[in-house]
Structures are given as structure tokens and as C-alpha cells.
Design a protein around this motif. Structure first.
Motif, short mmCIF file in Angstrom:
data_model
loop_
_atom_site.label_atom_id
_atom_site.label_comp_id
_atom_site.label_asym_id
_atom_site.label_seq_id
_atom_site.Cartn_x
_atom_site.Cartn_y
_atom_site.Cartn_z
N ALA A 1 -1.89 -6.44 -5.51
CA ALA A 1 -1.38 -7.80 -6.60
C ALA A 1 -1.72 -7.04 -7.97
CB ALA A 1 -2.27 -8.87 -6.24
N GLN A 2 -2.87 -6.77 -8.10
CA GLN A 2 -3.14 -6.15 -9.51
C GLN A 2 -2.22 -5.12 -10.28
OE1 GLN A 2 -6.92 -3.92 -9.97
NE2 GLN A 2 -7.04 -4.00 -11.88
N ILE A 3 -1.93 -4.27 -9.23
CA ILE A 3 -1.00 -3.21 -9.48
C ILE A 3 0.43 -3.50 -9.54
CG2 ILE A 3 -0.42 -0.58 -8.93
CD1 ILE A 3 -3.15 -0.07 -8.76
N GLY A 4 0.85 -4.57 -8.87
CA GLY A 4 2.18 -5.09 -8.81
C GLY A 4 2.98 -4.29 -7.91
N LEU A 5 2.47 -4.23 -6.57
CA LEU A 5 3.09 -3.48 -5.45
C LEU A 5 3.25 -4.53 -4.24
CD1 LEU A 5 0.98 -0.26 -5.63
CD2 LEU A 5 3.45 -0.32 -5.98
N ASP A 6 4.40 -4.25 -3.73
CA ASP A 6 4.66 -4.94 -2.51
C ASP A 6 4.04 -4.07 -1.15
OD1 ASP A 6 5.69 -6.19 -0.20
OD2 ASP A 6 7.85 -5.62 -0.58
N GLY A 7 3.09 -4.88 -0.64
CA GLY A 7 2.39 -4.02 0.61
C GLY A 7 3.29 -3.61 1.90
N ASP A 8 4.27 -4.71 2.04
CA ASP A 8 5.12 -4.36 3.13
C ASP A 8 6.14 -3.30 3.05
OD1 ASP A 8 3.93 -6.61 4.53
OD2 ASP A 8 5.04 -8.12 3.43
N ALA A 9 6.23 -2.89 1.65
CA ALA A 9 7.46 -1.71 1.58
C ALA A 9 7.04 -0.30 2.05
CB ALA A 9 7.71 -1.63 0.06
N GLN A 10 7.86 0.35 2.45
CA GLN A 10 7.52 1.90 2.76
C GLN A 10 7.57 2.79 1.74
OE1 GLN A 10 10.61 2.78 5.77
NE2 GLN A 10 9.25 2.71 7.62
N VAL A 11 6.59 3.69 1.68
CA VAL A 11 6.47 4.50 0.68
C VAL A 11 7.46 5.34 0.22
CG1 VAL A 11 5.01 6.37 -0.20
CG2 VAL A 11 3.72 4.63 0.92
N GLY A 12 8.20 5.78 1.25
CA GLY A 12 9.18 6.43 1.10
C GLY A 12 10.52 5.98 0.44
N SER A 13 10.51 4.73 0.38
CA SER A 13 11.66 4.10 -0.29
C SER A 13 11.46 3.91 -1.97
CB SER A 13 12.02 2.58 0.32
OG SER A 13 10.70 1.68 0.02
#
Length: 641
Positions: free
Chosen positions: A148-160
Motif C-alpha cells: 500500500a505504501q509503495i502503490g502496488l497491486d498484490g494480485d498482479a503478476q510481476v511479468g505483466s
């Protein structure tokens, strides 16, 4: 006591000493920028501090239980794994401890009293201590909070994810560990301006000690509290940011030059004396001869300042006065409009910077200007007699199997620069490539060396339009400054895409900036001028925007009803607490802002390292207090409704 100290470090690569009896230490709360020439050994030092490599010799001292995390220049991920699991990989030990604790607790419940029961109990107590020490009980919450602090979606795949977002994932994986020392190698690579500003704010607010490598001078100025330069095997420390370093370094080099001149003059005099023969062989001159031998040794061991790259652009014939004219140009890719009704005229001699987020369409706009891409709507008129030299940030123009000499001058030992022939070995020497490396394959070069080779190839061809797409990546600071001078003096047209703010400020005369949804706008001046003009435009737009009509007052009965509900749902104590919270939140924010200013300025770490560390810890603690206060305010407000 320092977090980390290395004394008398020695490290050699072949016959070159990367570290020559070098000393280094890192204090708590310090943010140290590590700079030096390409190939000087900066990444090697970072890996030594990260315990991924060992020096050939030297004494290393670390604080007990020091947690160190290293983020490489190009982090590698499994593209099929989610962001949450990738970040959680930084807490592998914590999750393993928790799993073992749960297993031991289950076995303990089913084991009767006896020796095995006592052993399991002892193990559970040891695990509990480890979990307490590493704050591992709520590791999932720590991961979610960091995302949340860094603004990332935990469910997203890294490769995308884009390169910039993958860089954020790497930082999140490091920060979730809550390290004592954070080590970053070129952290701004793949980040756009917003990403770089975000990273600056993040690092300035961290309580961890920071050691980072970057060639971004604006980033060094904003983040570093101390500059350490790796110069000819020695580590030289300069308190303050990059601007302060530049002043002190210039003074130091001048002193070194004067001392070397005096030494060389005395050595020359002694060499003349020794050749006189008879006088030198007298017994009383033995000491003078011994001194001469020592002076010869010192001169032989002296490592002179490495020469700089010699840049010279092969000037082509003059292009037409108008290089390109765009009228209401629109370019779409599917449903997405990348350029929307943009008009501009590029004149001979213009130096234009293209800025915008990653994926905004800077490369597409460049290709439209050069006539390499046709617009969907509007007209593009390309000027006459254009000789374009193109610098590709992906280095796609380099054949990795070719030798350096064949890359510069295929099938010939000569290149022609501005009408003068030059041997390819000499030309490569201008770009700091030794003659013995001329026949080496391109694949043997580092990232910075490949960029230097690409510049050598670019400047060997006559051109009147230079198109530079991220030319500053991996270039060391002296080469950057020389490239700035060359582009400033260049008579032709320069079209430049870069995320290096200082480079843009020093080179371009105008900026074409992305303004979202395919809109582009041209501003006079460099990067800083663009920021100032953009902020003024936004302020004027807000001032001229129609104000929302005032909301109608609610009926008195409704207000009375709400007051009645408040009385029922909030106790007197809670009501008083709610009234006091805004003032507390404002006070915390003001305190954090004041501390942030001290930390950013950096002198506190020089005057009082302990106070600097305390302020850094307090800054981070305020984050937690603010979160608690805001959540409590939200909770009480919701009870009123």
C-alpha cells in the motif's frame, strides 16, 4: 558505533586494483551516494557490504545482528508469480519461523510430559523469541502495508508490469524486511520523473542506513547526506550532497596537481644529479641516492587521474532551415490516442527534450517528427537534407558478437571525423578503450562501456540531427558532463529523451511534455523551467475554473436529528477525543515536516550522528502515530453517522 566498517580493503581485478587499502564506514541514518568512473569497482564494493563478495584483504566490522538488503541494478523475478508473493519472498525466514512455531505448538499439545515434551517446549520458546525479535507474527500484514505504501497491486503478476513498476516491486521486497542497511545499485533506472520523485521521498523518510550507486546528479543532491567517491582504488568521503562534493573535489584536484608538479620537478633535478657520476658515488651521497630510488618508486606507483572521453561529432552538411513541421497530428494505437492534434515546428539548431511518463508515447512522437511513422490525421512535413544519427536506449544497434573495431568501422582500420582520417585504435582510445580490447567482442563490455561504444559509433558518422533516446543510462558523471558540453556546442539539431533532470536542464532549449490523454505541449527552457511553467498553468486553471454552487442548507429538523444521533452514538469522552484529533494530526504533520527538512538538509548527520539517527527514527514513528490517529478519527466520525 558505526553500522558497518571496512579498513584497509584490497580488491584486484587482473592487474587493476579496484580497492587499494581503502577505508569505509556507514553510520545509522546516513544516506551515502557512491560515485566513480565506470569500471572503478562501485558494484563490487556494494556486494562486499551486502556479504555477496569478499575483499582480497581488509578488516570488516559489522554491528551484531545487522540486517542488510541489496537491490541489484536489474532485479530478476519469476514473471508468473504475484506481486504479493514476490514481495513476501523477502520474509522467507519469518514465514518459515512462523510455520515451524505452529507445527511445534501442535506437536506440543499432543505430546505427554517428559523429555520430548520439554525439548519441544524449549524449541517453541526459542522460536517465540526469534519471532518477537523479527516482528514476524504479522508478516502478511507487513507485506500488505508495504504494498500500500509503495502503490502496488498484490494480485498482479510481476511479468505483466513495466520496468518501472518491477523496480518498485524490488524496493518493496527490500523494505518489507525493515533492514538496518539498504543497498541500491542504480535505483532510478527504468523510473520516469514521477517515479524518481516518489523514490526520493521514500528514501528520505526511511530510518535505515542507505548506500546507493547512481549517476543522477539531481537525485544525489536530493537524497545523499554524504558523497563517497571511489577514485583510483581509494574511497574519499565528502560531507553533504553532490553540489558540495563538486566544489571540494575541484579544490582537492588542484592541490594534488600542484603537489605532483613539485614532486616531478624535484625528481627531474635528482635524475640530472645522479647522471653526473663521480659526485653521486661519494659515500656521503648514499642517503641522497636512496631517496632518489624511493622517489622513483613513488612516481611509478602513482595512479594518475583517469583521462576523460574525447568527444567530437562528425558534422554533416547543414540541413534545411525547417527540420520538421507538424500540423494537427494525431496517432492512435487501437482505442488509445498517443498523440492528439499536436502542432509544432522544429528548426535547425533546436535542442528539444521530450518528457513524460513511461509509455506516454515519446518515441512515437520522435518517429512522427522524423517521418519514420505516418500520422492517422494531420500533416507532417519533413525538412530537406536531413542526416540523422540515432542513439537507441536498448542498444539494439550493437551486434554482441562483433568486435569493438568492426562496430566502429566495418572492414576498415580508419574512421573519418570532420574530414580528418583517424585510426580506429586511436579513435577507440578517445573513448577510453585500450588497444588490446579493440578486437574483443561487444558482449564482453559492461552496460556503461556499451553506451560509450554506442556514442563512439554514433559520433563517427556525419549527422546534422542527433536523436538520443536515454543516452545517460550507465554513463559515469565525467562522461555525462562532457556529453553535455558537446551537445551544447553542437551546431545541428538535437532531439533528446531523458529522465536525467540535470542533463535536460544543461542541454535543451525547449521541452515537449506529455499532458495525459495524448495531449502534448511545448515549453521554452529546460526541465526546471517546464516544471515552473506547468505549475503556474495549473494554478491559473484552478483559479479560472467555475466554482461549485454552494450546497443548500439542510433543514433544521434534519440537523437536530443528527445532533440527537450523535448524543446517542458518541459518549462525552469520545466527543472530546474527536474534537481534539484534528489538532493532534496537524501537530504530528508539522513535526514530521520540520524533521524531514533537517534530514533532507543533511548537516545534522555531520554535527551529531546520534541526533541524526534519533530524528530519522522519530520521522518513521510519526508515520505510525499519524496512521493510528487518522484511523481513530475515521472510526469516531463513522459512529456519528
Amino acid at each position: 558505533m558505526s553500522l558497518y566498517t571496512i579498513t584497509g580493503a584490497q580488491l584486484a581485478f587482473g592487474h587493476v586494483a579496484l580497492l587499494d587499502h581503502a577505508d569505509f564506514s556507514l553510520e545509522a541514518g546516513e544516506r551515502v551516494g557512491l560515485i566513480g568512473r565506470n569500471g572503478a569497482g562501485k558494484s563490487s564494493l556494494l556486494k562486499i557490504v551486502a556479504e555477496l563478495a569478499r575483499p582480497d584483504d581488509g578488516l570488516i566490522t559489522r554491528q551484531q545482528d545487522l540486517v542488510t538488503v541489496y537491490v541489484p541494478q536489474e532485479p530478476e523475478f519469476d514473471g508468473d508469480v504475484t506481486v504479493f508473493d514476490t514481495v513476501a519472498a523477502g520474509l522467507t525466514r519469518a514465514s518459515a519461523l512462523l510455520d515451524e512455531y505452529n507445527t511445534v505448538a501442535h506437536e506440543l499439545a499432543e505430546t505427554p510430559e517428559g523429555a520430548q515434551h520439554d525439548a519441544l517446549l524449549a524449541r517453541m520458546n526459542a522460536l517465540q523469541s526469534s519471532l518477537d525479535a523479527t516482528d514476524a507474527w504479522n508478516w502478511r500484514t507487513r507485506v500488505a502495508t508495504t504494498l500500500a505504501q509503495i502503490g502496488l497491486d498484490g494480485d498482479a503478476q510481476v511479468g505483466s508490469l513495466s520496468g518501472g513498476m518491477q523496480k518498485r516491486v524490488a524496493l518493496a521486497r527490500a523494505l518489507v524486511v525493515q533492514p538496518d542497511v539498504l543497498l541500491l545499485d542504480e535505483p532510478t533506472n527504468h523510473l520516469d520523473f514521477d517515479g524518481i520523485r516518489w523514490l526520493e521521498e521514500l528514501l528520505v523518510s526511511q530510518r535505515a542506513g542507505l548506500l546507493f550507486i547512481t549517476h543522477d546528479r539531481a537525485f544525489l543532491d536530493r537524497v545523499a547526506t554524504r558523497i563517497v567517491e571511489l577514485d583510483r582504488g581509494r574511497l574519499l568521503s565528502y560531507p553533504g550532497n553532490f553540489s558540495a562534493y563538486q566544489t571540494r573535489k575541484a579544490q582537492q584536484l588542484e592541490v594534488e596537481r600542484v603537489e605532483n608538479e613539485k614532486f616531478d620537478k624535484l625528481l627531474a633535478q635528482e635524475e640530472v644529479w645522479i647522471r653526473k657520476g663521480v659526485e653521486a658515488r661519494r659515500t656521503r651521497s648514499v642517503g641522497r641516492i636512496a631517496r632518489l630510488v624511493q622517489m622513483r618508486k613513488e612516481r611509478e606507483e602513482r595512479r594518475n587521474v583517469q583521462g576523460n572521453v574525447k568527444l567530437d561529432v562528425g558534422q554533416g552538411e547543414k540541413s534545411g532551415k525547417i527540420v520538421a513541421e507538424l500540423t494537427d497530428v494525431t496517432k492512435r494505437y487501437g482505442e488509445r490516442t498517443v498523440v492528439d492534434r499536436f502542432s509544432t515546428t522544429v528548426m535547425r539548431g533546436d535542442k528539444i527534450g521530450f518528457v513524460g511518463p513511461n509509455g506516454a508515447g515519446k518515441t512515437t512522437l520522435l518517429k512522427l517528427i522524423l517521418g519514420e511513422l505516418q500520422p492517422d490525421d494531420g500533416a507532417v512535413r519533413v525538412g530537406t537534407n536531413l542526416q540523422v544519427a540515432y542513439f537507441d536506449q536498448m542498444r539494439a544497434q550493437l551486434d554482441l558478437e562483433k568486435s569493438l573495431a568492426d562496430t566502429i568501422s566495418p572492414g576498415s582500420d580508419w574512421v573519418e571525423i570532420n574530414g580528418q582520417k583517424k585510426h580506429v585504435m586511436s579513435y577507440l582510445g578517445d573513448f577510453l578503450f585500450a588497444p588490446e580490447r579493440a578486437r574483443s567482442p561487444v558482449k564482453s563490455l559492461s552496460g556503461g562501456e556499451r553506451n560509450r561504444l554506442l556514442l563512439a559509433r554514433l559520433f563517427a558518422r556525419p549527422a546534422n540531427v542527433l536523436v538520443l533516446d536515454e543516452p545517460t543510462n550507465d554513463l559515469d558523471i565525467p562522461t555525462l558532463e562532457l556529453l553535455e558540453e558537446l551537445l551544447t556546442d553542437y551546431d545541428g539539431t538535437v532531439l533528446l529523451v531523458s529522465h536525467d533532470r540535470a542533463f535536460l536542464d544543461n542541454v535543451v532549449t525547449s521541452v515537449i511534455a506529455s499532458e495525459d490523454a495524448g495531449k502534448w505541449r511545448e515549453y521554452v527552457g529546460g526541465f526546471t523551467d517546464w516544471q515552473i511553467q506547468r505549475e503556474r498553468s495549473e494554478q491559473i486553471a484552478q483559479k479560472d475554473a467555475p466554482k461549485e454552487p454552494p450546497k443548500e442548507a439542510a433543514p433544521k429538523e434534519s440537523a437536530a436529528g443528527r445532533n440527537a444521533q450523535r448524543t446517542v452514538k458518541l459518549s462525552f469522552k469520545e466527543q472530546r477525543e474527536l474534537e481534539a484529533l484534528p489538532e493532534r494530526i496537524a501537530a504530528l504533520e508539522a513535526e514530521q515536516k520540520a524533521i524531514g527538512a533537517q534530514i533532507e538538509e543533511g548537516s545534522i548527520f555531520v554535527k551529531d550522528a546520534q541526533e541524526g539517527a534519533r530524528l530519522t527514527e522519530r520521522y518513521a514513528a510519526i508515520d505510525d502515530e499519524l496512521l493510528v490517529a487518522i484511523e481513530r478519527w475515521d472510526e469516531l466520525e463513522s459512529k456519528k453517522k
